[in-house]
Scaffold this motif. Structure first.
Motif, short mmCIF file in Angstrom:
data_model
loop_
_atom_site.label_atom_id
_atom_site.label_comp_id
_atom_site.label_asym_id
_atom_site.label_seq_id
_atom_site.Cartn_x
_atom_site.Cartn_y
_atom_site.Cartn_z
N VAL A 82 -12.68 -42.67 -22.69
CA VAL A 82 -13.73 -41.70 -22.39
C VAL A 82 -15.06 -42.31 -22.79
O VAL A 82 -15.24 -42.68 -23.95
N PRO A 83 -16.02 -42.45 -21.87
CA PRO A 83 -17.34 -43.00 -22.22
C PRO A 83 -17.97 -42.20 -23.34
O PRO A 83 -17.83 -40.98 -23.41
N LEU A 84 -18.67 -42.90 -24.23
CA LEU A 84 -19.24 -42.22 -25.39
C LEU A 84 -20.39 -41.30 -25.03
O LEU A 84 -20.82 -40.51 -25.85
N ASP A 85 -20.93 -41.41 -23.81
CA ASP A 85 -22.00 -40.49 -23.42
C ASP A 85 -21.44 -39.29 -22.66
O ASP A 85 -22.17 -38.46 -22.17
N ALA A 86 -20.11 -39.21 -22.56
CA ALA A 86 -19.49 -38.06 -21.91
C ALA A 86 -19.39 -36.90 -22.90
O ALA A 86 -19.58 -37.08 -24.10
N ASP A 87 -19.11 -35.72 -22.37
CA ASP A 87 -18.97 -34.55 -23.23
C ASP A 87 -17.60 -34.59 -23.88
O ASP A 87 -16.59 -34.19 -23.30
N VAL A 88 -17.56 -35.08 -25.09
CA VAL A 88 -16.31 -35.19 -25.83
C VAL A 88 -16.17 -33.99 -26.76
O VAL A 88 -17.06 -33.74 -27.56
N PRO A 89 -15.09 -33.22 -26.64
CA PRO A 89 -14.92 -32.09 -27.53
C PRO A 89 -14.88 -32.53 -28.99
O PRO A 89 -14.19 -33.49 -29.33
N ALA A 90 -15.66 -31.88 -29.81
CA ALA A 90 -15.68 -32.22 -31.23
C ALA A 90 -14.36 -31.82 -31.87
O ALA A 90 -13.80 -30.78 -31.56
N ILE A 91 -13.86 -32.67 -32.75
CA ILE A 91 -12.64 -32.31 -33.44
C ILE A 91 -12.96 -31.21 -34.45
O ILE A 91 -14.07 -31.17 -34.99
N PRO A 92 -12.04 -30.31 -34.70
CA PRO A 92 -12.30 -29.22 -35.64
C PRO A 92 -12.67 -29.78 -37.02
O PRO A 92 -12.08 -30.75 -37.49
N ARG A 93 -13.67 -29.16 -37.64
CA ARG A 93 -14.09 -29.63 -38.96
C ARG A 93 -12.93 -29.58 -39.96
O ARG A 93 -12.78 -30.47 -40.80
N LYS A 94 -12.11 -28.54 -39.84
CA LYS A 94 -10.97 -28.41 -40.74
C LYS A 94 -10.01 -29.57 -40.56
O LYS A 94 -9.47 -30.10 -41.53
N GLY A 95 -9.80 -29.98 -39.30
CA GLY A 95 -8.90 -31.10 -39.02
C GLY A 95 -9.44 -32.40 -39.58
O GLY A 95 -8.70 -33.21 -40.12
N ALA A 96 -10.75 -32.61 -39.44
CA ALA A 96 -11.38 -33.83 -39.96
C ALA A 96 -11.28 -33.88 -41.48
O ALA A 96 -11.02 -34.92 -42.07
N PHE A 97 -11.48 -32.72 -42.12
CA PHE A 97 -11.42 -32.63 -43.57
C PHE A 97 -10.00 -32.93 -44.07
O PHE A 97 -9.81 -33.72 -45.00
#
Length: 206
Positions: A96-111
């Motif tokens: 997926v190109p980095l300038d595409a609309d990439v869904p942000a991963i949930p903050r809880k998941g990242a934590f």
């Protein structure tokens, strides 16, 4: 803890933080794909795990990992498996190109991911267990000393991991070609798998 002793510990904390490991890899991969602020959530998760490990060492339970082959191996293989799983997921990530609309991963998941990466690394706990007591004065109140040590470790690690994440996010701006995206997915996936493999074949620090 005197100022001289604290400076010595600060130097050791910087060396520990700068040395590349699973924490640096997860900070860079999150920063590359999702930007610094999401990476910061992952970095804070790393610090929670670090505090848990420090608490275990302060309670004297870290000696169990240092002396019990079964306990060390159980956590070691759990951590290695988790890192290898992360590597496979990264390797198979869609291009997926980095300038595409990439869904942000949930903050809880990242934590939670940050917590798991650090918490399933028994060598980190043993290293802390070997390092920290050298800077603790048994004749002085220990709680205050451990608070200073915890603050120093966490602040140092946050700054260093943030540096890794920011550098990766800046690099990401130049990655728009699908071939480059695939290459970086496989590069970081390979790093995770390598870190897991090295952890799996490692032995207890002497």
């Amino acid at each position: 803890m005197t100022l001289t002793v604290w400076f010595g510990f600060l130097l050791a904390a910087i060396v520990i933080a700068v040395t590349p490991g699973p924490g640096a890899v997860i900070s860079m991969t999150t920063g590359l794909r999702h930007g610094y602020w999401t990476a910061l959530v992952t970095i804070l998760g790393l610090q929670v795990a670090l505090l848990i490990q420090l608490l275990i060492v302060a309670l004297g339970l870290g000696a169990l990992l240092a002396t019990s082959e079964v306990a060390f191996s159980a956590i070691k293989f759990l951590g290695a498996g988790y890192l290898i799983w992360l590597g496979i997921q990264k390797w198979r990530s869609p291009v997926v190109p980095l300038d595409a609309d990439v869904p942000a991963i949930p903050r809880k998941g990242a934590f939670l991911q940050g917590i798991l990466v650090n918490l399933t690394n028994p060598k980190a706990m043993i290293f802390i267990g070997a390092l920290v007591p050298q800077f603790v004065d048994p004749a002085q109140p220990q709680a205050a000393q451990y608070l200073v040590i915890a603050a120093t470790l966490c602040l140092t690690d946050v700054l260093v991991m943030s540096g890794y994440a920011v550098a990766a996010s800046r690099l990401g701006r130049w990655l728009h070609d699908p071939r480059s995206i695939r290459a970086q997915n496989r590069f970081f996936g390979g790093l995770f798998v390598s870190a897991g493999a090295l952890l799996a074949i490692s032995s207890r620090p002497s």
